[in-house]
Design a protein around this motif. Sequence first.
Motif, PDB file in Angstrom:
ATOM      1  N   HIS A 118       0.843  -1.194   0.000  1.00  0.00           N
ATOM      2  CA  HIS A 118       0.000   0.000   0.000  1.00  0.00           C
ATOM      3  C   HIS A 118       0.880   1.246   0.000  1.00  0.00           C
ATOM      4  CE1 HIS A 118      -2.984   2.967   1.470  1.00  0.00           C
ATOM      5  NE2 HIS A 118      -3.875   2.139   0.952  1.00  0.00           N
ATOM      6  N   TRP A 119       0.389   2.335  -0.619  1.00  0.00           N
ATOM      7  CA  TRP A 119       1.216   3.531  -0.772  1.00  0.00           C
ATOM      8  C   TRP A 119       1.604   4.137   0.571  1.00  0.00           C
ATOM      9  CZ3 TRP A 119      -0.233   8.180   1.259  1.00  0.00           C
ATOM     10  CH2 TRP A 119      -1.576   8.375   1.568  1.00  0.00           C
ATOM     11  N   ARG A 120       0.750   3.977   1.607  1.00  0.00           N
ATOM     12  CA  ARG A 120       1.103   4.533   2.915  1.00  0.00           C
ATOM     13  C   ARG A 120       2.283   3.788   3.529  1.00  0.00           C
ATOM     14  NH1 ARG A 120      -4.030   6.282   6.515  1.00  0.00           N
ATOM     15  NH2 ARG A 120      -2.297   7.305   7.599  1.00  0.00           N
ATOM     16  N   TYR A 121       2.318   2.463   3.344  1.00  0.00           N
ATOM     17  CA  TYR A 121       3.451   1.694   3.838  1.00  0.00           C
ATOM     18  C   TYR A 121       4.700   1.967   3.004  1.00  0.00           C
ATOM     19  CZ  TYR A 121      -0.160  -0.806   6.422  1.00  0.00           C
ATOM     20  OH  TYR A 121      -1.207  -1.120   7.259  1.00  0.00           O
ATOM     21  N   ALA A 122       4.520   2.169   1.707  1.00  0.00           N
ATOM     22  CA  ALA A 122       5.666   2.544   0.871  1.00  0.00           C
ATOM     23  C   ALA A 122       6.229   3.896   1.288  1.00  0.00           C
ATOM     24  CB  ALA A 122       5.244   2.574  -0.601  1.00  0.00           C
ATOM     25  N   GLN A 123       5.349   4.817   1.664  1.00  0.00           N
ATOM     26  CA  GLN A 123       5.805   6.116   2.150  1.00  0.00           C
ATOM     27  C   GLN A 123       6.595   5.969   3.454  1.00  0.00           C
ATOM     28  OE1 GLN A 123       2.615   8.740   3.130  1.00  0.00           O
ATOM     29  NE2 GLN A 123       3.929  10.508   3.492  1.00  0.00           N
ATOM     30  N   MET A 124       6.108   5.125   4.368  1.00  0.00           N
ATOM     31  CA  MET A 124       6.850   4.879   5.613  1.00  0.00           C
ATOM     32  C   MET A 124       8.216   4.264   5.312  1.00  0.00           C
ATOM     33  SD  MET A 124       3.809   3.251   7.940  1.00  0.00           S
ATOM     34  CE  MET A 124       2.117   3.788   7.683  1.00  0.00           C
ATOM     35  N   ALA A 125       8.235   3.302   4.391  1.00  0.00           N
ATOM     36  CA  ALA A 125       9.499   2.651   4.050  1.00  0.00           C
ATOM     37  C   ALA A 125      10.478   3.655   3.441  1.00  0.00           C
ATOM     38  CB  ALA A 125       9.247   1.496   3.075  1.00  0.00           C
ATOM     39  N   LEU A 126       9.990   4.538   2.576  1.00  0.00           N
ATOM     40  CA  LEU A 126      10.855   5.568   2.004  1.00  0.00           C
ATOM     41  C   LEU A 126      11.428   6.466   3.087  1.00  0.00           C
ATOM     42  CD1 LEU A 126       9.140   6.840  -1.278  1.00  0.00           C
ATOM     43  CD2 LEU A 126      11.449   5.956  -1.020  1.00  0.00           C
ATOM     44  N   ASN A 127      10.583   6.867   4.023  1.00  0.00           N
ATOM     45  CA  ASN A 127      11.045   7.714   5.117  1.00  0.00           C
ATOM     46  C   ASN A 127      12.103   7.008   5.944  1.00  0.00           C
ATOM     47  OD1 ASN A 127      11.195   9.884   6.836  1.00  0.00           O
ATOM     48  ND2 ASN A 127       9.339   9.389   7.959  1.00  0.00           N
ATOM     49  N   ALA A 128      11.879   5.721   6.203  1.00  0.00           N
ATOM     50  CA  ALA A 128      12.863   4.954   6.977  1.00  0.00           C
ATOM     51  C   ALA A 128      14.181   4.825   6.217  1.00  0.00           C
ATOM     52  CB  ALA A 128      12.299   3.574   7.305  1.00  0.00           C
ATOM     53  N   LEU A 129      14.111   4.517   4.936  1.00  0.00           N
ATOM     54  CA  LEU A 129      15.332   4.349   4.150  1.00  0.00           C
ATOM     55  C   LEU A 129      16.139   5.638   4.087  1.00  0.00           C
ATOM     56  CD1 LEU A 129      13.855   2.241   1.211  1.00  0.00           C
ATOM     57  CD2 LEU A 129      15.318   1.423   3.062  1.00  0.00           C
ATOM     58  N   THR A 130      15.456   6.775   4.022  1.00  0.00           N
ATOM     59  CA  THR A 130      16.159   8.062   3.973  1.00  0.00           C
ATOM     60  C   THR A 130      16.891   8.332   5.279  1.00  0.00           C
ATOM     61  OG1 THR A 130      14.519   8.932   2.430  1.00  0.00           O
ATOM     62  CG2 THR A 130      15.881  10.530   3.599  1.00  0.00           C
ATOM     63  N   HIS A 131      16.241   8.041   6.414  1.00  0.00           N
ATOM     64  CA  HIS A 131      16.849   8.326   7.708  1.00  0.00           C
ATOM     65  C   HIS A 131      17.912   7.295   8.099  1.00  0.00           C
ATOM     66  CE1 HIS A 131      13.433  11.053   8.138  1.00  0.00           C
ATOM     67  NE2 HIS A 131      14.080  11.606   9.134  1.00  0.00           N
ATOM     68  N   MET A 132      17.910   6.143   7.475  1.00  0.00           N
ATOM     69  CA  MET A 132      18.859   5.094   7.847  1.00  0.00           C
ATOM     70  C   MET A 132      20.143   5.149   7.040  1.00  0.00           C
ATOM     71  SD  MET A 132      16.074   2.005   8.201  1.00  0.00           S
ATOM     72  CE  MET A 132      17.239   0.722   8.590  1.00  0.00           C
ATOM     73  N   ARG A 133      20.275   6.110   6.150  1.00  0.00           N
ATOM     74  CA  ARG A 133      21.469   6.190   5.332  1.00  0.00           C
ATOM     75  C   ARG A 133      22.670   6.637   6.162  1.00  0.00           C
ATOM     76  NH1 ARG A 133      22.445   3.276   3.097  1.00  0.00           N
ATOM     77  NH2 ARG A 133      24.201   4.306   2.137  1.00  0.00           N
ATOM     78  N   ASN A 134      23.807   6.042   5.855  1.00  0.00           N
ATOM     79  CA  ASN A 134      25.071   6.366   6.504  1.00  0.00           C
ATOM     80  C   ASN A 134      25.926   7.140   5.515  1.00  0.00           C
ATOM     81  OD1 ASN A 134      27.711   6.313   7.609  1.00  0.00           O
ATOM     82  ND2 ASN A 134      27.198   4.495   8.801  1.00  0.00           N
ATOM     83  N   ARG A 135      26.408   8.295   5.939  1.00  0.00           N
ATOM     84  CA  ARG A 135      27.137   9.160   5.000  1.00  0.00           C
ATOM     85  C   ARG A 135      28.472   8.577   4.560  1.00  0.00           C
ATOM     86  NH1 ARG A 135      27.609  14.590   8.173  1.00  0.00           N
ATOM     87  NH2 ARG A 135      25.427  14.071   8.480  1.00  0.00           N
ATOM     88  N   GLU A 136      28.987   7.582   5.292  1.00  0.00           N
ATOM     89  CA  GLU A 136      30.263   6.991   4.906  1.00  0.00           C
ATOM     90  C   GLU A 136      30.099   5.848   3.904  1.00  0.00           C
ATOM     91  OE1 GLU A 136      33.544   7.225   8.202  1.00  0.00           O
ATOM     92  OE2 GLU A 136      31.791   6.225   9.036  1.00  0.00           O
ATOM     93  N   ILE A 137      28.892   5.355   3.732  1.00  0.00           N
ATOM     94  CA  ILE A 137      28.662   4.161   2.909  1.00  0.00           C
ATOM     95  C   ILE A 137      27.908   4.544   1.645  1.00  0.00           C
ATOM     96  CG2 ILE A 137      27.562   1.895   2.845  1.00  0.00           C
ATOM     97  CD1 ILE A 137      27.925   1.698   5.810  1.00  0.00           C
ATOM     98  N   VAL A 138      28.372   4.061   0.530  1.00  0.00           N
ATOM     99  CA  VAL A 138      27.691   4.286  -0.745  1.00  0.00           C
ATOM    100  C   VAL A 138      26.420   3.444  -0.774  1.00  0.00           C
ATOM    101  CG1 VAL A 138      27.900   4.112  -3.248  1.00  0.00           C
ATOM    102  CG2 VAL A 138      29.886   4.744  -1.875  1.00  0.00           C
ATOM    103  N   PRO A 139      25.277   4.029  -1.092  1.00  0.00           N
ATOM    104  CA  PRO A 139      24.016   3.269  -1.069  1.00  0.00           C
ATOM    105  C   PRO A 139      23.974   2.217  -2.169  1.00  0.00           C
ATOM    106  CG  PRO A 139      23.659   5.449  -1.987  1.00  0.00           C
ATOM    107  CD  PRO A 139      25.066   5.439  -1.452  1.00  0.00           C
ATOM    108  N   PRO A 140      23.185   1.155  -1.959  1.00  0.00           N
ATOM    109  CA  PRO A 140      23.069   0.115  -2.989  1.00  0.00           C
ATOM    110  C   PRO A 140      22.447   0.667  -4.270  1.00  0.00           C
ATOM    111  CG  PRO A 140      22.206  -0.644  -0.872  1.00  0.00           C
ATOM    112  CD  PRO A 140      22.437   0.823  -0.740  1.00  0.00           C
ATOM    113  N   ALA A 141      22.807   0.056  -5.376  1.00  0.00           N
ATOM    114  CA  ALA A 141      22.303   0.514  -6.672  1.00  0.00           C
ATOM    115  C   ALA A 141      20.788   0.347  -6.763  1.00  0.00           C
ATOM    116  CB  ALA A 141      22.994  -0.251  -7.797  1.00  0.00           C
ATOM    117  N   ALA A 142      20.261  -0.752  -6.209  1.00  0.00           N
ATOM    118  CA  ALA A 142      18.809  -0.976  -6.267  1.00  0.00           C
ATOM    119  C   ALA A 142      18.051   0.111  -5.529  1.00  0.00           C
ATOM    120  CB  ALA A 142      18.471  -2.348  -5.680  1.00  0.00           C
ATOM    121  N   TYR A 143      18.610   0.586  -4.421  1.00  0.00           N
ATOM    122  CA  TYR A 143      17.960   1.652  -3.653  1.00  0.00           C
ATOM    123  C   TYR A 143      17.908   2.944  -4.444  1.00  0.00           C
ATOM    124  CZ  TYR A 143      17.684   5.389  -0.159  1.00  0.00           C
ATOM    125  OH  TYR A 143      17.349   6.520   0.528  1.00  0.00           O
ATOM    126  N   VAL A 144      19.016   3.317  -5.075  1.00  0.00           N
ATOM    127  CA  VAL A 144      19.065   4.564  -5.846  1.00  0.00           C
ATOM    128  C   VAL A 144      18.140   4.476  -7.056  1.00  0.00           C
ATOM    129  CG1 VAL A 144      20.578   6.136  -7.088  1.00  0.00           C
ATOM    130  CG2 VAL A 144      21.409   4.977  -5.041  1.00  0.00           C
TER     131      VAL A 144
END
Length: 660
Positions: free
Chosen positions: A369-395
């Motif tokens: 559901h789009w609301r859960y996808a929105q939560m997942a997007l928010n979580a993925l944005t806040h869980m990023r580490n500035r020292e680590i290059v994000p996975p290609a699938a995520y980008v």
Amino acid sequence: MQAFYSSQQKHIRHLNAVTSSWRGLDTLINLNGGDALSKAVRKEYDVPELQQHPFLPLASLCLMDPGDVRYQTVLQYRQRLGNLLQAAAESLRAAQTEDHTDAVSTLINAIDTYLFHHGIKDETARRTRNAFDNGRRSWVFCRRQYDMPRSYWTKFAECDHQYRLQHLARCRPYTETDRSLVFEVLQFCRSPYVKIRRTAQNLAQSIAQVSDTHAEYVVTKMLEFLQKDSQIDKAEKSKDLSDQIKGSLHTVRLGSLPSLAVNNPILCKQFFLSLLNLEYHDKNSIQTLMSTVFDLGIHALRQEVPIILPDEELVSHAIQEMTKFFSVRDLHLEEIAQNKLSTRFTQLHDAIQSSFLEILEIAQRPTTHWRYAQMALNALTHMRNREIVPPAAYVRYLTNCTIHTHPTIRSGGRNGLDMVFYHTQIRTYCQTAQAKWTGDGHCPLHREIRPRDTEHFKAMASCDVTADNEELYFDGTHAFSFGWVMWGDVFGHLPNTGSSPFQWDKPSQPTLDEVRQVLKQDGYFTKLIGYYAEEPNSDPSSLDSRDDCVRWIHRICEFYGTEFFPAICEAIEPIWKEDDRFKQRACLEIFSGLIGGTPLVMVPSGEFFELTAVREQTLEPRGDGSALEVDHGAVAHHLSKHQTGHALLGEPSFVVLHRS
């Protein structure tokens, strides 16, 4: 009739006597033995020698020797009461009928008394303290008054004694019976009846507030219940466990439980996945509640990293001076604590990264559901580490989200990519781990200056900037009317003459290539600008420029230079002359992003002027002033941002400034 009332009064007096006797049992003995509610020490990253142990004050208890027969008699009475409450809880929980709601509420209050009320209820102690605080004003007649009446010291001693009893109640050890009663309380938190749930959740919050180990036990059990209920509810459609799921969510959101869960290496992954596994649920009440719990956890998530301070003289001297205040310093214990601290950071980081990929998989499911996808997007944005290059699938997923059919998903994709590009800049500018986390790195084209006065700054800002004369340009954010003293730090910028803004971090190049592949898809910018031109749902009458829309175009130009300039020109051509005000706003948002992100020296002057100035003149102000309002928003957005890496604005910006 009189005999009936007499017998009833005797019965009530008997109940009051029994209640007071059971409640006063704990004022006779000091409980020993047992253990904490949950595992207090994680040997892999906790140091037992540094754990805080509760101080147990003397509280005028009658029996202190466990070998005393009277002590054992009182302890046996307490054990009988605990066994009775446990049997009653199991029996009433198995019944689960509406007729037993009052009985269950009474039972929960009895468990509350058994676990926490050390001879006195919390409400009684709170009322006594409030009465003492209010009455103290009538006892004090002047400043520095030390002589108080006898009633003052009597009330003071009463409040002090109650503090000691409450402290002992919270620091008491837990036996197997106590743990079983706590487990029954957490089971009642999932009751289908709201009255029972709320009563049990209040007691669960009191249990979690005792210590972090108690809170860890509560949130662990509730997440296990939530995961189990969601699996059964999803597999067996005939069973409706919505009430149990809502009870678990309401309990997890209590107090600081979300913060403790997301920053715990053991519970972090379990917290996020237990919530997102509810993505099949379409009930609005559960979606809203889960969104609240998820936001509480996300905003409490801390990106921790062990940073070693630089070996500076002042820091070393300050540490040496502080050691004088400590009589004993165990260097071996300090080394163990530092090593285990790094272990804890590593485990928490691994838990976040492990849950990151699984959350991405849930977000990419077509059935989510789009609301859960929105939560997942928010979580993925806040869980990023500035020292680590994000996975290609995520980008790739984020870039596809920028042209999603749902506006909140599009906004989440733009914000996530903005964070990806920001971390790429940090990895490019900062050479050390400490600089990456403290933000000490700067763009190599930045130059910090301190003008002598306003005339000096005007002279610097009016100089012609070329590729080789080493003059600086300024972004127009400095207010001349306030004077140079109030400007603070002033940054000038050298022009960039390369074909792309910078040579970005090499490990980040695959990430940029993933974004490039999506941007090169046929019709990407046509879809993007079409969504920009839609009427907004939140405030249809507003014509303010949207910051994330402008910033996305800005980022494209900032990282890819002029590579997508022709595609943007082609996509924007059909709507330049439209009368619709939202299409006008979309055009000028793109115009503002191009100005902010594209260096003029990198773009052929005729092509850039044709896109901005010539087409800009077709948007003449209408009678209702809509185009003028849009222009104001676009120009205000541009002039309010410190843009970096592009040349001084030329003729196109003066066209807009003149019209505005």
